[in-house]
Structures are given as C-alpha cells and as structure tokens.
Design an enzyme around this catalytic site. Structure first.
Site, mmCIF file in Angstrom:
data_model
loop_
_atom_site.group_PDB
_atom_site.id
_atom_site.type_symbol
_atom_site.label_atom_id
_atom_site.label_comp_id
_atom_site.label_asym_id
_atom_site.label_seq_id
_atom_site.Cartn_x
_atom_site.Cartn_y
_atom_site.Cartn_z
ATOM 1 N N ASP A 322 0.797 -1.223 0.000
ATOM 2 C CA ASP A 322 0.000 0.000 0.000
ATOM 3 C C ASP A 322 0.829 1.272 0.000
ATOM 4 O OD1 ASP A 322 0.841 -0.970 2.523
ATOM 5 O OD2 ASP A 322 -0.441 0.506 3.504
ATOM 6 N N GLU A 323 0.208 2.322 -0.490
ATOM 7 C CA GLU A 323 0.673 3.694 -0.298
ATOM 8 C C GLU A 323 2.135 3.961 -0.677
ATOM 9 O OE1 GLU A 323 -2.224 5.068 3.330
ATOM 10 O OE2 GLU A 323 -0.309 4.187 3.901
#
Lengths: 696, 696
Positions: A322-323
C-alpha cells in the site's frame, strides 16, 4: 460439512427468524448475553448450576490442543465464579460437561475448516458436539458466556445452540511497528480474539518505524531497524503456537515496496534513493521505497521470504503493497530508464511489475499472497487474497473477476468511530451486495485493524476492546443480526468478561487519569472523571491535523486524549435519554429528573476541577473543555426550564445557545465534547419549534 | 556509620522538629507525599523538571545490582510520566541524576547494613549520595515519590532529604500455605515492599494446609502435602534473587512442631499420633504435632534444615513454634513415658526440649533462629530473634533478658483493622517504652503479617495494600511521625503509585463487584458500588464465628465480604465530615449540603439495587445491609431536619432511632455498615442533648 450446511440453512433460508435473531431467554434482560450471537438459539427451561463438582469428559477424537482448551476453559470458569477448582470435590457423581469431537483441526490450521458446534445445556448437564477441535473450542467460549451469577448460584440457562460462522476469515491486525507491542500484550489480545471467536491474527511486522522480527539471514533488519524492540524467532514461534492453541491463524505482513524505511537503515542498497536512512519517528507516508529495478533486491527478498515462510506456517503471506508515493522512483534516472526500456508507463505499472515478481517468490516458497488493494493487478494468481482498505467496491471488483477478498475498510479501530458505525459495515454491503452468489463466496470475511500511532501497552487494549467484539460479531453472526441496542447491551457484558480474562481496556483508564490528576482529593478526581467520561478523541485522521507539534514515536501518550475510551458510554446513554425525552414530547417526568441531575453535575463540575487545572498541565489542557461542559449543563437546565413552562424560549436565546454550541462542538485538545449534539436538541425543543410540538 | 548516626541525631535529639516532621512543600497540599516520611526534609525553591532527556550517571562504587535498580527506576519513571524512554533524546546536554555510592551491599544482605542516603533535588539536577547500594536504592524510591505532574510538566520539588531507617528489620510475612500464592503475586508484592522501603520478606512456607517448597531430600513433603501447588527450588532461588535486587532479605519459615499436618501426609511417622493424615482444608488450630521424643525426627530435620539452609542464603531461619495444643502428646503413652523419664513436667517443657534441639540443628547449619514467642525459652542462644504475635510485653521481657525481638502483634493485616489502628502500634510502645536504651536497641523492628485464610491472587493485594505502607512508615520513620490525617493523605497518593507499579489492590475491586452483580445496568452496578463502598468485613476472628457453614480452602472467595477493601475510605471521610459538622455546632451550611446529598443517595440506593438482589444470590446476601443503608440515609435526613429547626427531636424519636441503629450495627453477611456510628452522632445532636448544644 453436512451439519454446517444444515445450520446455515436454518438462518439463511429464514426458516426460523425467531430462533436465529437475538431473542428472549433466562439471562438478564430477556436476551442471552452472547457475542457473537449464535446462528441458532432455542431456549429450554431451567438452568444448569455450576458447582465445584463440575467436571468435563471427552468422547470421540481427543487431542492435546483440546485438552489445553478444556484446561483454559476451567481456569476461566474459575475466574468467573471464583470457585477455586473443579472436579475435585468428593461429591462428583456424574460428568457435568461431555464434549464430543469427531476430528482434529489441521496440523497447520487452514482457511475454511469446519468451525461449527452444537451446545445443549440442560439442568442435568451440558453436551457439546463438534466435527472438529475448532468447533469444540468455540462451543466452550459460548458456554463461558452463558454462565453468570443467578438467584441461587452460578448457572447457565437451559438452551440448545447450533452455531457456525458466516465468514471463514475473521481477523484482527495489529501494527507492532509504529509502536512496539510486547509479546504479553499480544497474547492477552489473542485471548480476547478467542473469546469472540476471531480466527486470524494479522501481524503487521514491518514499517518505516520498525522491522520487528529477528532475521537470522539479514540480521541488520532487526538489529538496526528496531531500536532493539523486536521479537526473536523463538518468541514468534511461541506466539504462533499460542494462537494455534486458540484456533487462530497467524498471517505475517512484510509491507513492500513502500512503508519500509526501517529496512533501509541496515540495507540502504535496497532503496530507490541514496542513503543513509534512519528509523522513521514520524507518522504518515514517506518517500523511501524499494528499487524494483534492482535484481539484487529480488535475491534478497527470495532469501528473506524463504526464511520467513519457514518461520510462519500459515498458508498465507502478506506482502503489504500500500501507499507508495513514487517520489524516489520519479527522482531516480536509472529507474526511469528501466521503466522506459520495459514499457512500464507509470509508477502503478512499476509497482505491478514488482508485485508480480514478489508474488512469484511467495508462491515459490509454498505460500499464497495477501496484499492490500494495490496488489490486485491483472494476471495475479487466483489464490491471492485482496485485503481492502479502500472499500467494498474494490472488493466487489476483485470478486467479479474471481479473486478472494477480505474487508478492512470500515474496521479501522484507530479512527475512533462508534461501535455502531463499525457494526453497520458489512463485507457484503455496498457494491458487494450486487455480486452473484458464486462471486459472494469469494468474499472471505474481514479484519479489524489497529494502527498504532497513538497506542502503547497501557492504552492499546482500550483502542481494540470492546468495539472489536462487535466487529467479530459482524463477521461471525447472520447478516440480519443488526440491532444496535442489543449489540451495546451484549457488548457491555462481554467487555466485563474480557476484563476478567486479563485485558486491560477497563482497568487502565483509572490509573491513566490518576497520572493526569496527580495527587488529588477524591472530589477533584471525580470531577476529572466526570469530564473524561463524556469526551472522545477526534475522529479519523484529525489528530495529526490538530497537533500543535508534530507527533512522533517519542511523544508521551499521557494526555486525556490518550486515556479516554474511543467511545463514551456516558455520552451515548445521555443522548439516548434525550431522544427518549423528546420523543415523549417532553412529558417524561422521570427522564426530566435524570436529565436535571446530570446537568447540575456538569454545571458544577468545572468549579471542582479548577484547582487541579492549576496544578496539572495535563488537566490545564482540558480546562476550556471543562468550562464547555459546565456551559452545557447550564444550557440544558435553562432548556428544561423553558420546556417545563411549555416551551417558547425566545429566538434570541435559541440563537445565542446555538452559537455557543457551535463553539463547544469544535475540537479542543484533540477532544470532542460528545453531549453537545443532544443538548442542542433540547435547546431546539425549548424554543418550541419542533420536537416538543405536541406539548407546546 | 557516621552519616547514619548524624541523621538519627537530627531527629532523635529533636534538634529540628520542623524539618523532621511532615511539613509544607511544593507538592500538593502543603506537604510532600512521601511514605515512609524521611528523617529530615529541607525544602528548597523551584523544581526539577523530568523530560525525555533525563539521564543517570553513577560515580564511586558501581555494581550490577545498582545498575538494575537504575533500570527499574527509569522504567517506573516512564510509567509515572508516560515518557516512552529516557536519555535518548538528541538534546541531552548534561546528566540529570548523579548517583554516588561508596560501597556494595553485602553479597548476602545482612541485618543492620547502612541504608541511609542523601537526596538533593535542585532545578538544575539531582544528586543522590549513599554509603551503600541499599541506601542508593532507597533514595531512588524517594525520588520516584517526589515526581508528580505539575503545572508545566512532570517535576520533583527542590528539596534536600537526609534519610535513614529507625529500625533495621522491616518485614512483611505472607502465608502461602493456607492459600497458595503464585510467584508472580509474590513478586508484585515485593515490588510494593521496595517502594515503601521494607527490607524483609518472611515466607511462611509450611502449614497444616500445605508444604509449599520443593524438597529434593524429602519429596513427599511437597508432592503429597501441597495439592501440587508449591514452589520449585529454582523458583525459590529466582524469588530470592528478585528480592535481593530490591534490597529485601528472604527469611523462610518452617513452622514446627505444630501447624504441620501437611508434612505428615507423606511422612506420618513424624507425628505424635497415628496416621494416615490428609492435607487440612479447614482453618484453626489442630491436634497433629511432631513427636519430640522420636530420634528419627531430629535426623529428618537435620537433613531438611541442611537442605533448606543451603537454599535460603539469609542468616536467619524461622522455625515457627506457635500454637501447639498438645492433645496428641497427651494421648501418646510413649511420649508421656519420655516426659517422665526426662523430667519434663508439662507440654511447655516438652516443646522447650524440642525447640532447644531444633535450634541446635539450625545453628549447626550456620543460621540463627527466628521463632514466635513460644521459642523463647531459658538458655536459648543470644542470636535468636523473637517474633512476637503476643505483644510488646513479651518483646520487652525478651529484651530485658538480652534477646532480640521484632513486633508483629498489632500488624496482622488479615484482622481488618483500620490503618490508623495499625499505625498507632509502635514496637517501642507498651512495656517496651520502659526498657533501658541499651535494651531498646534489641528491638529490631517489626513485621506485618498476611495470614491467608480469606485471600486468593485476586484480593490478596487489597488485604495488604495500601495499609502496609503505613506500617512500613511506622518501622522506618521517626517515632514522632504520628499525624493520622497526614498519614491517610500520603497513603492515598502512595496507593495510586503502587497501582501503577503493578499491584492490583485497586484494580481488582471493580471486576470482583462485576462478578457479584452479573449482567447489570450502569445504575444497578452503581448502586452495588455505593453499598460496597461503605461496608467493611467484620474484624479480628469474627468471620469464622459468624460463618453459616465452616469455611475451607475450597470455599469460593466471591462474596461482597471478599471484594470490599478492609477499610472503607468513603465511610472514613463521611465520619470526618460528620465530626466537622458537629464540631461546628451544626452551623456548617456546606457540610450540611454535602451530608444531605450523601443521605439522599443512600436513602434511594436500595430501590436501585433491589432488581440485582433478585437476580444475584451474591447481592441477595447483602439485601438487608442495603435496606439498612437506606434506613441510615432516612435517619440522617430526619436528623438534619431537626437540627435545621434548632434541634429538639423528641426523646421517643431518639430512642427509636437508637434502637434501629443498634440493629444496623450488628454484622450481617459478615459485614459491618460503617457509617452507622456517625449517623448516631447526628441523631444525638438532633435530640439537642449535647453535641449541637451551642446552637440549640
């Protein structure tokens, strides 16, 4: 399988609404205090008394795991009743509880094992039948929840319960990286998970702020990336065995290619930008990311995954994903060159390239991948599980393409939502509701997530519990079990049981307030408590936004915002009281009296707290909130006075109060004063404009 | 030595009454919240702020024990402030605390080592000087007690403290035999002892109800005499090291020749009557006793004492010796024969014969004997220590003959006395006050005793703490430190600190009440709490006398009498309020308002509790007490009404109330309703006969 399907049929086909939904019973206020609520409950008559002669026998399959579960059951039964020990009394004439189990749980617990059980409580004894050890263990937890003090002794009501979970993946994720979480704290939370029948502990082991597991292959990971706060491999094995004993799988997460500054402290060559790197102390999304174009990275990951795949026996292996903000990739000419030559159009494509390669490594080492939404890229193997932090739509999209998914969006415990709000989120809600039955089966369940920016061993339990019990119910019980009042009632009871089990979500509140108060008279301390009982930390990510100085891992978590529960029971009950009063068109004398007592207490509270605010900087911080609470008390009393006279408060008064209320509703010291909305309702009613109209 | 004498001189000679007695300071209500209160306190100006840059340096002698003490100090400082860690902040410019120690404590800690220290807190830093590691450790505990939340942060007030104990033997005895006490429970209590500067843990290891230490020489002792609840020798060594690290000696007790039925289960041949024997489950004094005429007994004891003297390094070895009823001796012709042939005129003489022989064995194995009063027999060696359960007179008698003694009479924690009553007992009081100074030196101190008929891991801390802190003060601080109000204020603060340290005396109250209540609404639970807050268990040995069925070790300790603290804070404060009101000749409007609020709460409480009494047998048990409390509330309100009208309540009313009060004062459910006496004072005042006379 057949038993399971039969039980599901009972509830899903709606054969028996009466016996599937929470309903009347011998326990407490007309309903069994069970959470998660079972698939089917049929009340009998009478009760089974728990005496010191209580004893347990097993038939069918027996094994060491179940034996230990029975011992744990007896210990907890002893805690609940304070009967020192069972089965040793000279009057043992017959066995009180007979457990029949058909077969063991798998040696390495698997997704989708049969977890069903049938529990029959009668005045003469208790029978527990289950196809597997897992089911039997769940049945024991239900029995513990049934036992309570009664008019003649400790007893469980006569009842037949047929139960099986709705979803096979019911997890709790704990981030042990932003703040380290010691092993004993994890263990007590795993005890709590067992009590509410959760079956996956997702161990978020690495982050910018720490690499928390010993690597013998790459020791600089934990030696340089953890401030010496990490789990040894022996400790990890210990925890895995502890969880397995409680019917809980352990899924480790190694977040890649972002969220891993701590890796780069010891191994800067893995990163996309030049080092050196230090352990990140702040919260947020940061630039450092792995260099997907570096062949040595894959060799490194191959060896690390090999090591960790061996340490963690579960079939699933979480690779995060993620991210990634892509800044280091944008700034690195070598990476840009690589993207061009490999026809990778953008950073998403580069991450997909990385994910595909890491997924192959995971598969090579015999595991299936779990990853956050971002790892769902065209062509990934079908046994991947998508964990959605983005929402049901992204889960539905994956399912529509034949991929498994679990929901975490809506279950982030750190955001400070009310339990009711979490409880309303269903993995089958939103876009998932439109899936075909076949596609719906791909949605395996969900996981609550405890991100740890603002937790330490003292307050982490109160951030997870008791709200996590309601999420556990969402994932276990029928989709139709949605009554919020019933949920709060049952959660309150379960919360007390979790306290006896060793969790500290209730116990730690008072000592934390004491630290804030310092040496104080009982009256001063009571005043602090009165205020603390009606505030909640600001929601979502407002805490970062409202911080006077940037919080870091060195920030003491000693403020009121760190001590109070994320949901105020007092404020919730007050709000219910106001709603009831207004719904009765303000003709509720008892309600009015109770509201008046509450308002007088609040009005006078600031004067009692004021000396403490002089002495303690941690109380001084909430001085304005304390004044606001007194103002709420005064406004509430004034509103009640108008209402008692038949309403008709002047518009100017209403405008003045409303303006004041808007000031009061603004966060202060990162806290919200929760009763403000309900007081505003009374102000509106006092002005005679609406809610009390029938009276006025 | 010289520093110690100098400090003692300051207080004993009365050179400085002002700086020796508790007095004004920057902390809280004009007094430092220290317990035990130091020998000398000189306030400075300003304060020392505790920041995350806090760091410690050592000069002079250093050793591993002190290093560990410093680490413990830092951990506790972190708990008190919630500052995650110290000394790692980048702004460390200078050392905050400098500890200078001259020498180590003895390898095996000895009675009478120098425990003094000098602590100088200034705004720029803290200096701690001590002749030994022991003194330095005490100084660290004092510093922890000085740190509290302040108006700008956590801080300690500027002060110079010169401190040394009054007595060298300051102990706590825990009976681990009647109820087994797990190792972790002992450890947290040893943490508490360190915090209040006690230095002897007396481990009462054997009894009729259990032989609790592993014997490799005679394994049937623990295997057959403990229900498998015993400490292994490794665990004992672990505890001894744990205590030693905290400046605490461990004195083991093997009670002989009575109080040892559990020994006879495995070794019936040691007894004076025919076996077989079973572990005793009841409380009291029982017949079985060792056979002092059996030469094999002395061989057995020789070997057992050899084994245990090696396991327990302390110079002192406790042989019990109390409460032999002699019935087995009377009934055994062989013993009667022996007594005649050895010219032993009675059982006392026979016990003296036994004691003398056992004392020789203890001496042979390099130890000095401690024993209860009974072991003090003519001709015993001078290094024996008499532990007096009988009282100061028996201690004075021993001292007058040149023997050392410690006082336990007056310090029995299980009797449920108020702290003030324990606090008033001084080892130098009673007959000891008449001793010559030389004889007085023979009185070494005292020990509080926790006999364990009615304790388990859940409530034992609340039976020991916080009252034990006041006894610790009695044994450490100057004899002139006797102000009861000051004691309660300081004990209240120390109690909160002990809670943070891990003791459960406060934390366990609510879960125990929850078990009693079962699933309950917040209002119902609050009503139970209101009642529980003003009752105390019956005192002394009344609990046995009032028991409906004979209590045993299998009796669940789950009743209100097991859950409530032994001293009611609420009742004590209420009583103070009434005294103040009456002393103001009932012209105290604020006091009257507070009393009225209290009485209304009590009057209306029974109606709130009643539904719970229907549902829970443990609440039903206190239903009459609940009605009594409501009656107290009504009587109090009526009394206040009369007083408001100038008194003059009719004699018939007074007689009626007084009669009712006498019923209320009777124990019910083994509980005393504590506010009854104070309400009676108001009844008297209302009748205008006396206390409010100035007004009437």
């Amino acid at each position: 399988m057949s038993a399971k399907h039969w039980i599901q049929a009972l509830c899903v086909v709606g054969l028996a609404v009466l016996i599937c939904a929470p309903r009347g019973g011998a326990q407490a206020a007309g309903q069994l205090n069970l959470m998660p609520y079972p698939a089917s409950v049929e009340m009998g008559s009478g009760e089974f008394r728990v005496e010191s002669s209580f004893s347990v026998a097993q038939t069918g399959h027996t094994d060491a795991q179940l034996d230990r579960a029975v011992q744990r059951f007896l210990r907890q039964l002893s805690r609940q009743t304070a009967i020192p020990s069972f089965g040793s009394a000279p009057t043992v004439s017959k066995v009180a509880l007979v457990i029949h189990t058909d077969a063991a749980s798998k040696e390495v617990q698997e997704l989708g094992e049969d977890e069903s059980y049938v529990l029959e409580v009668a005045s003469g004894g208790v029978k527990l039948n289950a196809p597997t050890t897992l089911g039997a263990m769940h049945g024991l937890q239900t029995l513990l929840q049934l036992v309570a003090v009664g008019s003649d002794g400790f007893a469980a009501p006569a009842v037949t319960i047929r139960d099986t979970p709705r979803f096979p993946w019911r997890g709790l994720m704990i981030d042990v990286s932003r703040h380290f979480v010691p092993l004993d704290v994890l263990k007590r939370n795993i005890d709590g998970m067992e009590a509410v029948k959760m079956n996956v502990f997702h161990w978020h082991l690495s982050e910018n702020q720490g690499f928390r597991i010993e690597s013998k292959k790459f020791p600089k990971l934990h030696e340089m990336g953890s401030d010496n706060m990490f789990y040894t491999q022996d400790e990890a094995r210990d925890l895995i065995a502890y969880a397995k004993d409680r019917g809980i799988r352990v899924v480790p997460e190694f977040d890649m290619p972002g969220h891993n500054t701590a890796w780069f402290v010891g191994y800067p060559e893995l990163a996309s930008g030049p080092g050196p790197y230090g352990i990140e102390r702040r919260w947020g999304i940061f630039d450092p990311a792995m260099d997907p174009t570096n062949e040595k990275l894959y060799k490194f990951l191959d060896e690390l995954i090999a090591e960790m795949a061996k340490l963690f026996p579960d079939h699933y292996f979480h690779i995060g994903g993620d991210e990634v903000n892509g800044k280091q990739w944008d700034a690195n000419p070598k990476i840009q060159e690589f993207m061009k030559s490999h026809n990778l159009k953008n950073n998403e494509a580069l991450q997909a390239y990385f994910s595909a390669r890491v997924q192959k490594l995971v598969t090579k080492h015999g595991k299936a991948v779990v990853g956050w939404d971002e790892v769902f890229i065209p062509g990934v193997p079908k046994d991947i599980v998508i964990q959605s932090w983005r929402g049901q739509a992204s889960l539905a999209q994956a399912a529509s393409q034949g991929y498994h998914g679990i929901l975490s969006n809506g279950y982030y415990l750190d955001l400070g939502w009310s339990t009711a709000r979490h409880y309303a989120v269903d993995p089958m809600g939103g876009a998932a509701a439109n899936l075909t039955p076949e596609q719906q089966k791909l949605i395996l369940g969900g996981e609550s997530c405890m991100w740890s920016e603002y937790v330490n061993p003292e307050n982490i339990d109160s951030r997870i519990w008791p709200r996590n019990a309601a999420i556990a119910e969402r994932l276990w019980s029928a989709q139709s079990v949605t009554d919020v009042a019933s949920m709060y009632t049952r959660m309150h009871v379960v919360s007390e049981r979790l306290d006896l089990l060793g969790l500290t979500h209730q116990k730690s509140y008072r000592p934390m307030l004491q630290r804030i108060a310092g040496p104080a008279s009982p009256e001063e301390f009571a005043a602090l408590r009165t205020l603390a009982d009606v505030v909640e930390p600001v929601k979502d990510y407002a805490r970062e936004q409202l911080a006077a100085t940037e919080p870091t891992s060195a920030t003491p978590l000693n403020r009121v915002v760190d001590a109070v529960p994320l949901e105020s029971d007092t404020a919730r009950r007050f709000s219910e009281l106001v709603d009831k009063f207004v719904a009765a068109t303000c003709h509720d004398a008892d309600g009015e009296a109770r509201l008046r007592r509450q308002f007088v207490l609040w009005r006078d509270n600031d004067a009692r707290l004021e000396p403490l605010a002089q002495r303690s900087f941690l109380v001084k911080e909430v001085a304005q909130t304390s004044q606001d609470l007194s103002a709420l008390g005064a406004a509430g009393l004034a509103a009640l006075d108008f209402i008692a006279k038949g309403g008709g408060a002047p518009n100017s008064w209403k405008a003045e109060q409303t303006a004041a209320m808007q000031q009061i509703q603004k966060p202060k010291a990162q806290l919200l004063l929760m009763p403000a909305d309900a007081v505003q309702k009374l102000v509106d009613a006092a002005a005679g404009g609406g809610t009390c109209a029938a009276k006025n």
